[in-house]
Design a protein around this motif. Sequence first.
Motif, PDB file in Angstrom:
ATOM      1  N   GLY A   3       4.472   9.544   9.978  1.00  0.00           N
ATOM      2  CA  GLY A   3       4.187   8.469  10.907  1.00  0.00           C
ATOM      3  C   GLY A   3       4.855   7.159  10.541  1.00  0.00           C
ATOM      4  N   THR A   4       5.838   7.207   9.663  1.00  0.00           N
ATOM      5  CA  THR A   4       6.549   5.999   9.255  1.00  0.00           C
ATOM      6  C   THR A   4       7.860   5.888  10.025  1.00  0.00           C
ATOM      7  N   PRO A   5       8.458   4.704  10.009  1.00  0.00           N
ATOM      8  CA  PRO A   5       9.751   4.557  10.685  1.00  0.00           C
ATOM      9  C   PRO A   5      10.781   5.527  10.103  1.00  0.00           C
ATOM     10  N   GLN A   6      11.730   5.914  10.906  1.00  0.00           N
ATOM     11  CA  GLN A   6      12.734   6.884  10.471  1.00  0.00           C
ATOM     12  C   GLN A   6      13.907   6.165   9.794  1.00  0.00           C
ATOM     13  N   HIS A   9      15.000   4.560   3.565  1.00  0.00           N
ATOM     14  CA  HIS A   9      14.123   3.983   2.547  1.00  0.00           C
ATOM     15  C   HIS A   9      12.659   4.367   2.775  1.00  0.00           C
ATOM     16  N   ALA A  10      12.272   4.680   4.000  1.00  0.00           N
ATOM     17  CA  ALA A  10      10.911   5.177   4.262  1.00  0.00           C
ATOM     18  C   ALA A  10      10.774   6.592   3.716  1.00  0.00           C
ATOM     19  N   SER A  11      11.783   7.423   3.945  1.00  0.00           N
ATOM     20  CA  SER A  11      11.753   8.797   3.427  1.00  0.00           C
ATOM     21  C   SER A  11      11.708   8.814   1.911  1.00  0.00           C
ATOM     22  N   GLY A  30      -0.548   4.262   3.234  1.00  0.00           N
ATOM     23  CA  GLY A  30      -1.166   3.186   4.004  1.00  0.00           C
ATOM     24  C   GLY A  30      -0.683   1.816   3.576  1.00  0.00           C
ATOM     25  N   HIS A  31      -0.683   0.904   4.497  1.00  0.00           N
ATOM     26  CA  HIS A  31      -0.405  -0.515   4.256  1.00  0.00           C
ATOM     27  C   HIS A  31       1.003  -0.797   3.740  1.00  0.00           C
ATOM     28  N   ARG A  32       1.953   0.070   4.071  1.00  0.00           N
ATOM     29  CA  ARG A  32       3.342  -0.199   3.685  1.00  0.00           C
ATOM     30  C   ARG A  32       4.012  -0.991   4.793  1.00  0.00           C
TER      31      ARG A  32
END
Length: 149
Positions: A3-6, A9-11, A30-32
């Motif tokens: 559920g994080t942006p693609q 750096h998120a991966s 959570g809370h990133r």
Amino acid sequence: MAGTPQFTHASLDDYRVIKANLAGEARTTGHRQFPRTTFLSFDLAHIGLTEQEARLAGHDVRLARLPVPVIPRSRVTRETQGLWKAVIDAATDRILGATLLGPDAGEVIATVQTAMFAGLPYTALRDMPLTHPTMAEGLNQLFANPTEE
């Protein structure tokens, strides 16, 4: 799906969370907050809330704006296009978000992100001695005189 942006750096951070949990640490996603940068002839970088998002969330805000030509490094390199803007919570002095348009904005946004993550007031970046002449030094000037609007 986390559920994080693609973003790459998120991966990478998702991987660090999984690895830590497999090693017995309790770490969550959570809370990133993820910075995003569009690399043009100069960068467009953003972290956190925009002014409109902050107001909709009920924050009384102060705004900090800085035209890039004011930053000494931009004059040295003759890359003077751009504008920086930050949104500050008027009650806590915490940085709620920032949008930087100009040279090296993708690098400078990491400093703002670190301050936000640490819960530092904007005055920490205003008063911190930063190397001269660098684009990051512009943070001293950006946060020098935020205005209530």
